[in-house]
Design a protein around this motif. Structure first.
Motif, PDB file in Angstrom:
ATOM      1  N   GLU A  89      81.250  43.296  28.630  1.00  0.00           N
ATOM      2  CA  GLU A  89      81.952  43.563  29.889  1.00  0.00           C
ATOM      3  C   GLU A  89      81.228  43.022  31.113  1.00  0.00           C
ATOM      4  O   GLU A  89      81.757  43.067  32.226  1.00  0.00           O
ATOM      5  N   ASP A  90      80.024  42.498  30.935  1.00  0.00           N
ATOM      6  CA  ASP A  90      79.317  41.829  32.030  1.00  0.00           C
ATOM      7  C   ASP A  90      79.767  40.380  32.183  1.00  0.00           C
ATOM      8  O   ASP A  90      79.350  39.699  33.132  1.00  0.00           O
ATOM      9  N   THR A  91      80.583  39.900  31.262  1.00  0.00           N
ATOM     10  CA  THR A  91      81.071  38.533  31.327  1.00  0.00           C
ATOM     11  C   THR A  91      81.872  38.309  32.605  1.00  0.00           C
ATOM     12  O   THR A  91      82.832  39.037  32.881  1.00  0.00           O
ATOM     13  N   ALA A  92      81.452  37.324  33.390  1.00  0.00           N
ATOM     14  CA  ALA A  92      82.095  37.039  34.671  1.00  0.00           C
ATOM     15  C   ALA A  92      81.420  35.835  35.314  1.00  0.00           C
ATOM     16  O   ALA A  92      80.351  35.400  34.867  1.00  0.00           O
ATOM     17  N   ALA A  93      82.052  35.340  36.373  1.00  0.00           N
ATOM     18  CA  ALA A  93      81.378  34.401  37.256  1.00  0.00           C
ATOM     19  C   ALA A  93      80.588  35.219  38.270  1.00  0.00           C
ATOM     20  O   ALA A  93      81.143  36.150  38.867  1.00  0.00           O
ATOM     21  N   TYR A  94      79.329  34.886  38.441  1.00  0.00           N
ATOM     22  CA  TYR A  94      78.444  35.634  39.345  1.00  0.00           C
ATOM     23  C   TYR A  94      78.200  34.815  40.614  1.00  0.00           C
ATOM     24  O   TYR A  94      77.853  33.632  40.534  1.00  0.00           O
ATOM     25  N   TYR A  95      78.367  35.493  41.755  1.00  0.00           N
ATOM     26  CA  TYR A  95      78.260  34.827  43.045  1.00  0.00           C
ATOM     27  C   TYR A  95      77.148  35.451  43.886  1.00  0.00           C
ATOM     28  O   TYR A  95      77.040  36.670  43.979  1.00  0.00           O
ATOM     29  N   CYS A  96      76.383  34.597  44.510  1.00  0.00           N
ATOM     30  CA  CYS A  96      75.380  35.008  45.475  1.00  0.00           C
ATOM     31  C   CYS A  96      76.024  34.993  46.863  1.00  0.00           C
ATOM     32  O   CYS A  96      76.839  34.111  47.155  1.00  0.00           O
ATOM     33  N   ALA A  97      75.653  35.959  47.695  1.00  0.00           N
ATOM     34  CA  ALA A  97      76.229  36.037  49.031  1.00  0.00           C
ATOM     35  C   ALA A  97      75.173  36.473  50.031  1.00  0.00           C
ATOM     36  O   ALA A  97      74.231  37.182  49.678  1.00  0.00           O
ATOM     37  N   ALA A  98      75.363  36.070  51.285  1.00  0.00           N
ATOM     38  CA  ALA A  98      74.435  36.435  52.355  1.00  0.00           C
ATOM     39  C   ALA A  98      75.217  37.025  53.529  1.00  0.00           C
ATOM     40  O   ALA A  98      76.249  36.489  53.937  1.00  0.00           O
ATOM     41  N   GLY A  99      74.694  38.128  54.056  1.00  0.00           N
ATOM     42  CA  GLY A  99      75.325  38.759  55.203  1.00  0.00           C
ATOM     43  C   GLY A  99      74.281  39.355  56.118  1.00  0.00           C
ATOM     44  O   GLY A  99      73.097  39.368  55.787  1.00  0.00           O
ATOM     45  N   GLN A 100      74.704  39.859  57.261  1.00  0.00           N
ATOM     46  CA  GLN A 100      73.752  40.370  58.243  1.00  0.00           C
ATOM     47  C   GLN A 100      73.868  41.865  58.460  1.00  0.00           C
ATOM     48  O   GLN A 100      73.453  42.375  59.500  1.00  0.00           O
ATOM     49  N   ALA A 101      74.389  42.566  57.473  1.00  0.00           N
ATOM     50  CA  ALA A 101      74.382  44.020  57.556  1.00  0.00           C
ATOM     51  C   ALA A 101      72.947  44.524  57.506  1.00  0.00           C
ATOM     52  O   ALA A 101      72.118  43.975  56.785  1.00  0.00           O
ATOM     53  N   VAL A 102      72.662  45.564  58.235  1.00  0.00           N
ATOM     54  CA  VAL A 102      71.310  46.120  58.266  1.00  0.00           C
ATOM     55  C   VAL A 102      70.962  46.756  56.928  1.00  0.00           C
ATOM     56  O   VAL A 102      69.843  46.606  56.417  1.00  0.00           O
ATOM     57  N   VAL A 103      71.929  47.443  56.340  1.00  0.00           N
ATOM     58  CA  VAL A 103      71.716  48.118  55.064  1.00  0.00           C
ATOM     59  C   VAL A 103      72.519  47.393  53.998  1.00  0.00           C
ATOM     60  O   VAL A 103      73.715  47.158  54.185  1.00  0.00           O
ATOM     61  N   PRO A 104      71.909  47.019  52.895  1.00  0.00           N
ATOM     62  CA  PRO A 104      72.668  46.316  51.848  1.00  0.00           C
ATOM     63  C   PRO A 104      73.751  47.211  51.284  1.00  0.00           C
ATOM     64  O   PRO A 104      73.521  48.389  51.000  1.00  0.00           O
ATOM     65  N   GLY A 105      74.935  46.640  51.123  1.00  0.00           N
ATOM     66  CA  GLY A 105      76.035  47.452  50.642  1.00  0.00           C
ATOM     67  C   GLY A 105      77.057  46.642  49.896  1.00  0.00           C
ATOM     68  O   GLY A 105      76.954  45.420  49.802  1.00  0.00           O
ATOM     69  N   PRO A 106      78.077  47.298  49.355  1.00  0.00           N
ATOM     70  CA  PRO A 106      79.035  46.672  48.454  1.00  0.00           C
ATOM     71  C   PRO A 106      80.252  46.017  49.117  1.00  0.00           C
ATOM     72  O   PRO A 106      81.051  45.400  48.423  1.00  0.00           O
TER      73      PRO A 106
END
Length: 124
Positions: A89-106
């Motif tokens: 079930e982990d099978t997927a395309a995995y994407y890296c992303a960058a944002g400027q939120a102070v706290v990492p979130g979903p």
């Protein structure tokens, strides 16, 4: 120009491990939150994990807690996703992303830059 380039995907048997890499250029990494998302065929994009580059604070989705670990290497502008105990079930395309939120979130809306993705396939 900001670029995020993922690598490290592949085919692995259930229970195996992979390490994904995300090389970031064109941005000042310490000002960003870096995240990993994934999308399986026919499903919506799903948050996996994220890290604040400045503080090292992380957040993980419940589905990967205890199995996946995100880390960053400051002098390389790189983020890694160590994936252990992989499941089909982990099978997927995995994407890296960058944002400027102070706290990492979903919330994907908080991520401005995205990579092209790398495919992870876990066989049973």
């Amino acid at each position: 120009q900001v670029r995020l380039i993922e690598s490290g995907g592949g085919l692995v048997q259930a229970g195996g491990s992979l390490r994904l890499s995300c090389a970031a250029s064109g941005l000042t990494a310490r000002l960003y939150t870096m995240g990993w998302f994934r999308q399986a065929p026919g499903k919506e994009r799903e948050f996996v994990t994220a890290i604040s580059w400045a503080t090292g604070v992380t957040q993980n989705s419940d589905s990967v807690k205890g199995r996946f670990t995100i880390s960053r290497v400051n002098n390389k502008n790189a983020v890694y996703l160590q994936m252990n105990g992989l499941k089909p079930e982990d099978t997927a395309a995995y994407y890296c992303a960058a944002g400027q939120a102070v706290v990492p979130g979903p919330d994907s809306k908080n991520y401005v830059y995205w990579g092209q993705g790398t495919q992870v396939t876990v066989s049973s």
